[in-house]
Design a protein around this motif. Sequence first.
Motif, PDB file in Angstrom:
ATOM      1  N   MET A  60       0.838  -1.202   0.000  1.00  0.00           N
ATOM      2  CA  MET A  60       0.000   0.000   0.000  1.00  0.00           C
ATOM      3  C   MET A  60       0.870   1.247   0.000  1.00  0.00           C
ATOM      4  O   MET A  60       1.937   1.269   0.636  1.00  0.00           O
ATOM      5  N   ASN A  61       0.427   2.277  -0.688  1.00  0.00           N
ATOM      6  CA  ASN A  61       1.096   3.566  -0.711  1.00  0.00           C
ATOM      7  C   ASN A  61       1.330   4.050   0.718  1.00  0.00           C
ATOM      8  O   ASN A  61       0.433   4.044   1.553  1.00  0.00           O
ATOM      9  N   SER A  62       2.599   4.466   1.024  1.00  0.00           N
ATOM     10  CA  SER A  62       2.941   4.860   2.394  1.00  0.00           C
ATOM     11  C   SER A  62       2.128   6.065   2.858  1.00  0.00           C
ATOM     12  O   SER A  62       1.782   6.185   4.042  1.00  0.00           O
ATOM     13  N   ASP A  63       1.797   6.986   1.919  1.00  0.00           N
ATOM     14  CA  ASP A  63       0.992   8.150   2.294  1.00  0.00           C
ATOM     15  C   ASP A  63      -0.405   7.733   2.725  1.00  0.00           C
ATOM     16  O   ASP A  63      -0.950   8.260   3.706  1.00  0.00           O
ATOM     17  N   ILE A  64      -0.982   6.779   1.996  1.00  0.00           N
ATOM     18  CA  ILE A  64      -2.326   6.304   2.346  1.00  0.00           C
ATOM     19  C   ILE A  64      -2.288   5.544   3.657  1.00  0.00           C
ATOM     20  O   ILE A  64      -3.185   5.675   4.502  1.00  0.00           O
ATOM     21  N   LEU A  65      -1.242   4.752   3.860  1.00  0.00           N
ATOM     22  CA  LEU A  65      -1.090   4.028   5.117  1.00  0.00           C
ATOM     23  C   LEU A  65      -1.016   5.008   6.285  1.00  0.00           C
ATOM     24  O   LEU A  65      -1.609   4.780   7.347  1.00  0.00           O
ATOM     25  N   ASN A  66      -0.297   6.108   6.082  1.00  0.00           N
ATOM     26  CA  ASN A  66      -0.171   7.131   7.120  1.00  0.00           C
ATOM     27  C   ASN A  66      -1.531   7.756   7.424  1.00  0.00           C
ATOM     28  O   ASN A  66      -1.884   7.989   8.592  1.00  0.00           O
ATOM     29  N   ILE A  67      -2.321   8.022   6.379  1.00  0.00           N
ATOM     30  CA  ILE A  67      -3.659   8.597   6.566  1.00  0.00           C
ATOM     31  C   ILE A  67      -4.550   7.638   7.344  1.00  0.00           C
ATOM     32  O   ILE A  67      -5.249   8.028   8.296  1.00  0.00           O
ATOM     33  N   GLU A  68      -4.521   6.362   6.979  1.00  0.00           N
ATOM     34  CA  GLU A  68      -5.362   5.381   7.666  1.00  0.00           C
ATOM     35  C   GLU A  68      -4.921   5.193   9.116  1.00  0.00           C
ATOM     36  O   GLU A  68      -5.760   5.006  10.004  1.00  0.00           O
ATOM     37  N   ASN A  69      -3.623   5.263   9.347  1.00  0.00           N
ATOM     38  CA  ASN A  69      -3.130   5.160  10.729  1.00  0.00           C
ATOM     39  C   ASN A  69      -3.602   6.343  11.570  1.00  0.00           C
ATOM     40  O   ASN A  69      -3.896   6.197  12.766  1.00  0.00           O
ATOM     41  N   LYS A  70      -3.652   7.530  10.944  1.00  0.00           N
ATOM     42  CA  LYS A  70      -4.156   8.705  11.667  1.00  0.00           C
ATOM     43  C   LYS A  70      -5.620   8.517  12.059  1.00  0.00           C
ATOM     44  O   LYS A  70      -6.014   8.814  13.193  1.00  0.00           O
ATOM     45  N   ILE A  71      -6.423   8.025  11.116  1.00  0.00           N
ATOM     46  CA  ILE A  71      -7.841   7.822  11.401  1.00  0.00           C
ATOM     47  C   ILE A  71      -8.012   6.793  12.510  1.00  0.00           C
ATOM     48  O   ILE A  71      -8.758   7.003  13.477  1.00  0.00           O
ATOM     49  N   GLN A  72      -7.301   5.664  12.369  1.00  0.00           N
ATOM     50  CA  GLN A  72      -7.421   4.613  13.381  1.00  0.00           C
ATOM     51  C   GLN A  72      -6.906   5.092  14.733  1.00  0.00           C
ATOM     52  O   GLN A  72      -7.465   4.750  15.780  1.00  0.00           O
ATOM     53  N   GLY A  73      -5.850   5.907  14.705  1.00  0.00           N
ATOM     54  CA  GLY A  73      -5.309   6.439  15.954  1.00  0.00           C
ATOM     55  C   GLY A  73      -6.319   7.294  16.700  1.00  0.00           C
ATOM     56  O   GLY A  73      -6.436   7.225  17.933  1.00  0.00           O
ATOM     57  N   VAL A  74      -7.072   8.105  15.966  1.00  0.00           N
ATOM     58  CA  VAL A  74      -8.107   8.938  16.576  1.00  0.00           C
ATOM     59  C   VAL A  74      -9.215   8.058  17.164  1.00  0.00           C
ATOM     60  O   VAL A  74      -9.684   8.293  18.276  1.00  0.00           O
ATOM     61  N   ILE A  75      -9.619   7.036  16.419  1.00  0.00           N
ATOM     62  CA  ILE A  75     -10.671   6.132  16.892  1.00  0.00           C
ATOM     63  C   ILE A  75     -10.257   5.454  18.191  1.00  0.00           C
ATOM     64  O   ILE A  75     -11.040   5.380  19.152  1.00  0.00           O
ATOM     65  N   VAL A  76      -9.025   4.979  18.240  1.00  0.00           N
ATOM     66  CA  VAL A  76      -8.533   4.274  19.426  1.00  0.00           C
ATOM     67  C   VAL A  76      -8.344   5.235  20.591  1.00  0.00           C
ATOM     68  O   VAL A  76      -8.721   4.939  21.735  1.00  0.00           O
ATOM     69  N   ARG A  77      -7.747   6.397  20.315  1.00  0.00           N
ATOM     70  CA  ARG A  77      -7.450   7.352  21.393  1.00  0.00           C
ATOM     71  C   ARG A  77      -8.706   7.757  22.150  1.00  0.00           C
ATOM     72  O   ARG A  77      -8.698   7.902  23.376  1.00  0.00           O
ATOM     73  N   TRP A  78      -9.797   7.979  21.419  1.00  0.00           N
ATOM     74  CA  TRP A  78     -11.030   8.423  22.064  1.00  0.00           C
ATOM     75  C   TRP A  78     -12.061   7.298  22.196  1.00  0.00           C
ATOM     76  O   TRP A  78     -13.224   7.573  22.490  1.00  0.00           O
ATOM     77  N   ASN A  79     -11.626   6.051  21.997  1.00  0.00           N
ATOM     78  CA  ASN A  79     -12.503   4.890  22.177  1.00  0.00           C
ATOM     79  C   ASN A  79     -13.850   5.100  21.487  1.00  0.00           C
ATOM     80  O   ASN A  79     -14.919   4.941  22.072  1.00  0.00           O
ATOM     81  N   MET A  80     -13.790   5.458  20.216  1.00  0.00           N
ATOM     82  CA  MET A  80     -14.992   5.824  19.476  1.00  0.00           C
ATOM     83  C   MET A  80     -15.880   4.654  19.111  1.00  0.00           C
ATOM     84  O   MET A  80     -17.107   4.777  19.121  1.00  0.00           O
ATOM     85  N   LEU A  81     -15.264   3.523  18.763  1.00  0.00           N
ATOM     86  CA  LEU A  81     -16.037   2.419  18.196  1.00  0.00           C
ATOM     87  C   LEU A  81     -15.729   1.096  18.900  1.00  0.00           C
ATOM     88  O   LEU A  81     -14.919   0.306  18.433  1.00  0.00           O
ATOM     89  N   PRO A  82     -16.404   0.832  20.003  1.00  0.00           N
ATOM     90  CA  PRO A  82     -16.210  -0.466  20.657  1.00  0.00           C
ATOM     91  C   PRO A  82     -16.721  -1.594  19.773  1.00  0.00           C
ATOM     92  O   PRO A  82     -17.683  -1.400  19.005  1.00  0.00           O
ATOM     93  N   PRO A  83     -16.109  -2.766  19.812  1.00  0.00           N
ATOM     94  CA  PRO A  83     -16.532  -3.895  18.980  1.00  0.00           C
ATOM     95  C   PRO A  83     -18.016  -4.207  19.166  1.00  0.00           C
ATOM     96  O   PRO A  83     -18.550  -4.150  20.274  1.00  0.00           O
ATOM     97  N   GLY A  84     -18.677  -4.495  18.042  1.00  0.00           N
ATOM     98  CA  GLY A  84     -20.075  -4.892  18.098  1.00  0.00           C
ATOM     99  C   GLY A  84     -21.075  -3.755  18.156  1.00  0.00           C
ATOM    100  O   GLY A  84     -22.286  -4.005  18.210  1.00  0.00           O
ATOM    101  N   CYS A  85     -20.604  -2.526  18.109  1.00  0.00           N
ATOM    102  CA  CYS A  85     -21.540  -1.401  18.229  1.00  0.00           C
ATOM    103  C   CYS A  85     -22.240  -1.124  16.888  1.00  0.00           C
ATOM    104  O   CYS A  85     -21.831  -1.627  15.839  1.00  0.00           O
ATOM    105  N   THR A  86     -23.268  -0.324  16.950  1.00  0.00           N
ATOM    106  CA  THR A  86     -23.951   0.171  15.754  1.00  0.00           C
ATOM    107  C   THR A  86     -23.538   1.613  15.535  1.00  0.00           C
ATOM    108  O   THR A  86     -23.525   2.407  16.480  1.00  0.00           O
ATOM    109  N   VAL A  87     -23.189   1.949  14.299  1.00  0.00           N
ATOM    110  CA  VAL A  87     -22.784   3.326  14.013  1.00  0.00           C
ATOM    111  C   VAL A  87     -23.554   3.852  12.810  1.00  0.00           C
ATOM    112  O   VAL A  87     -23.648   3.194  11.772  1.00  0.00           O
ATOM    113  N   VAL A  88     -24.152   5.016  12.992  1.00  0.00           N
ATOM    114  CA  VAL A  88     -24.860   5.710  11.910  1.00  0.00           C
ATOM    115  C   VAL A  88     -23.903   6.737  11.323  1.00  0.00           C
ATOM    116  O   VAL A  88     -23.412   7.610  12.036  1.00  0.00           O
TER     117      VAL A  88
END
Length: 460
Positions: free
Chosen positions: A1-29
């Motif tokens: 995968m393109n390193s720039d895209i990997l960096n972008i996806e890591n940023k998104i995932q990092g935000v999700i994890v840092r603020w515990n946005m999406l616990p497993p099994g949840c429903t998201v609109v």
Amino acid sequence: MNSDILNIENKIQGVIVRWNMLPPGCTVVVGLSGGADSLALAHFLLKYGKPRHIHLIAAHINHGLRGKEADGDERFVSLWCGENGVGLKILRADVRALAAEKSEGLEECGRKVRYGFFKELAGENGKIATAHTLSDSTETVLMNLAKGAGTRGLRGIPPVRENIIRPLIGITRAEVEAYCAHYGLHYVTDSTNFEAEYERNKIRLGVIPVLREINPAFESAVFGMTGRLSEDDEYLNALARERLKAAVCPGGYRLETLRGLPGPLLSRAIAMGVEKVRRVRLESRHIEAVAKIVREGAGSATVAGRIQCTAQGNTLSIAAGSGPASFGEWSVPFSAPKTVLPDGRTLNVVKLTEKELEKCHKFNKLLFNNLINYDTISSTISVRNRRSGDTFRPAGRGVTKSLKKLFNEGAVAPSLRGKIAMLESGGEILWIEGFGVSQRACVTEGTHNIAEIIIKEFET
């Protein structure tokens, strides 16, 4: 995968994890407009959610404001969701008519419609994901800065607010577009994003490019700043909450304890004390007025929502005044563009841009009850509630009626009549909340200066 895209996806995932946005099994609109931001968010959540058993629901609102363009967006979203196996819920609403009916601005009314729909779909335990980006947050910071905001306003758009999450808050709009390009995601573009008449677009198109010349990583720098400010603000809020709790005494709060607080803690403690009585929109002048009587040890100050703050003996008491159901006569000087009403709401008068003015004339929608001939507004105008003997001549009706008769015809409950705001000049009523403008103040084809009157409720 393109390193720039990997960096972008890591940023998104990092935000999700840092603020515990999406616990497993949840429903998201996920709010899906069809634009680059929302499409990138839906695409990412679809990938991220599958291994974590997260149930994704897409929600699209057709506000009925952009005609064929909006209908095209709806078809695009439906097609994308069908191709990707995402459940889609669509709401069609006539936001313009709703805004006119409630004397609200289009933007505010649209926001209420959107979030009401999202909350209904999410239920009590679901999450609501919106596609606000770092670029959106940066624009918000600059808009608030221009208005003299304090720490709270300079924190930008929060990553999490109650059950609302913003997974893209750590990446820029340019990174969103790079993500879409990498995955071949086609998206629609709202034509109003490039109209320079709007405040946010002025900042987006004219201010941020200049700041990027000074610092190419300007938006990332703002992200760091808002994070530090958030930590500072939360720390000071925690201290203020402790000090306020320590000051509790029969009838209110000990002045001796409050007087010993430094300014940043005292202002926060006052705001918290008022909020315990009623959630209202406090301005800095309200805080300063209460802080003054605290330091002087005597006096009284009335803040938004008719909340009475009184310093007497060694106690600051904070109590609710008359509620909307029992308002006596009230009158406040009109102040453009915003006038704070006794119940904490604000009356806003916003002049229409040339483009909006053209649209009004083009579509002959000049009888909306929140539009007024701006030239009839003078420095002597006031905002008040009803008086005995008041009469009103509604635009286009050819009759003059007593307010009592007008309210009876409008089925306004007697207990609510004292809350209704009206503009008055020289003894003549120019506009009444929920009923519209007078014949004298109405908009005609020859009117050159048109303003929109917007009543805003307190928002948390």
